[in-house]
Scaffold this active site. Structure first.
Site, short mmCIF file in Angstrom:
data_model
loop_
_atom_site.label_atom_id
_atom_site.label_comp_id
_atom_site.label_asym_id
_atom_site.label_seq_id
_atom_site.Cartn_x
_atom_site.Cartn_y
_atom_site.Cartn_z
N TYR A 1 0.06 -0.12 10.48
CA TYR A 1 -0.17 -1.19 9.42
C TYR A 1 1.19 -0.56 8.57
CZ TYR A 1 -2.79 -0.07 4.82
OH TYR A 1 -2.98 -0.52 3.80
N SER B 1 1.42 -0.73 0.05
CA SER B 1 -0.15 0.10 -0.10
C SER B 1 0.95 1.40 0.21
CB SER B 1 -0.48 -0.33 1.18
OG SER B 1 -1.46 1.29 1.26
#
Length: 320
Positions: free
Chosen positions: A184, A158
């Site tokens: 994350y 990501s």
């Protein structure tokens, strides 16, 4: 040999869809595993691979949900697996190896984002344990099926990797305050470093690895976010529908799946590996003038990739 991290002139782009990528591609006789292939980007990926003729095995934490989502899709098997649970990953891999099938594509699409603090049985932070260690363990256990097949391993990372590199002094937030976004981001950086290190080991065995940013897509991945947090992404129009603007990275699931499928199938990538991709091309290295496009330098640091590989091998008891 390290592949240069710069675009190669793909004929596809930000608005390309899964069907655009697989048009004319015949994957008959090919076997693919897609983790989390029953929702969001994973589901779009599974459908496209099936349409191209591949036999697809989908790992699922929620079997009933997977069966409902995948009903009517040809050549798809569902097998239970929870990436944060080491014995579950081992059982999945053992069952696949027992089938004696070669594995041509391993697409690591499952993951969690901005979740409350959780730890696996060994005490590792949940994002790192699920998004990285689970997929690391899976790839290493499946290694005998991947070698000498011209296989590709795809790590769905990501743009969130730009939030944080891997903090080798405190990966598991044992001492620093827990921050769900830093956790994350660290796990997404780990996905990119994993692909670089795996590619280095796999090239001589015909295994190449890639990582990628799929785009900003509203899926179940956002289930831990509040309405206020979602509003902060400016991702919805006045009617509450997701804004689709591929030029800004805001995509449909079918557009989001395109880059993973390009990494998995493009002949342009023959002889290439270890690179981070976005918008169906190899990405450049991020710098200030690029905004958020490209890959952060810390995510393509080969020393960090090797350090992470060594730690991951020690923690999982697995290696390739």
């Amino acid at each position: 040999m390290t592949t240069p991290q710069h675009p190669i002139g793909s004929p596809f782009g930000a608005a390309s869809t899964a069907d655009d990528i697989i048009a004319g591609t015949d994957l008959s006789g090919r076997t693919a595993i897609v983790t989390g292939g029953y929702s969001g980007l994973g589901l779009a990926t599974t459908k496209a691979l099936s349409r191209a003729g591949a036999e697809v095995i989908v790992s699922a934490r929620d079997i009933a949900k997977a069966e409902a989502a995948l009903a009517g899709i040809g050549s798809v098997e569902i097998a239970p697996m929870d990436l944060i649970d080491a014995p579950s990953v081992a059982r999945f891999a053992e069952d696949f190896l027992a089938s004696k099938r070669p594995l041509h594509l391993l697409i690591n699409s499952a993951g969690i984002m901005a979740a409350p603090l959780r730890r696996d049985a060994a005490g590792h932070e949940g994002h790192f344990a699920t998004n990285h260690l689970g997929h690391f363990r899976l790839a290493c256990l499946l290694w005998p099926a991947l070698v000498d097949q011209g296989a590709r391993v795809i790590a769905v990372s990501s743009r969130g990797h730009q939030i944080a590199g891997v903090d080798f002094d405190d990966i598991d937030f044992d001492r620093r305050p827990y921050d769900k976004w830093v956790a994350y981001g660290q796990s997404k950086t780990a996905n990119i470093l994993f692909a670089r290190a795996l590619d280095r080991r796999g090239e001589k065995h015909g295994v190449r690895a890639f990582s990628l940013h799929p785009g900003q897509i509203i899926t179940d991945l956002a289930r831990h976010l509040s309405d206020e947090e979602l509003a902060g992404f400016d991702a919805f129009d006045a009617q509450g529908k997701p804004i689709i603007d591929p030029a800004r990275g805001m995509k449909t699931p079918e557009q989001g799946a395109a880059t993973a499928l390009w990494c998995a199938t493009s002949v342009q990538l023959d002889g290439i590996g270890g690179v981070y991709c976005e918008d169906c091309d190899i990405a450049g290295i991020n710098h200030a003038e690029m905004g958020r496009k490209g890959v952060a330098p810390w995510a393509i640091d080969d020393e960090a990739a090797e350090r992470l590989w060594t730690l991951s091998s020690q923690w999982t008891g697995c290696s390739c």
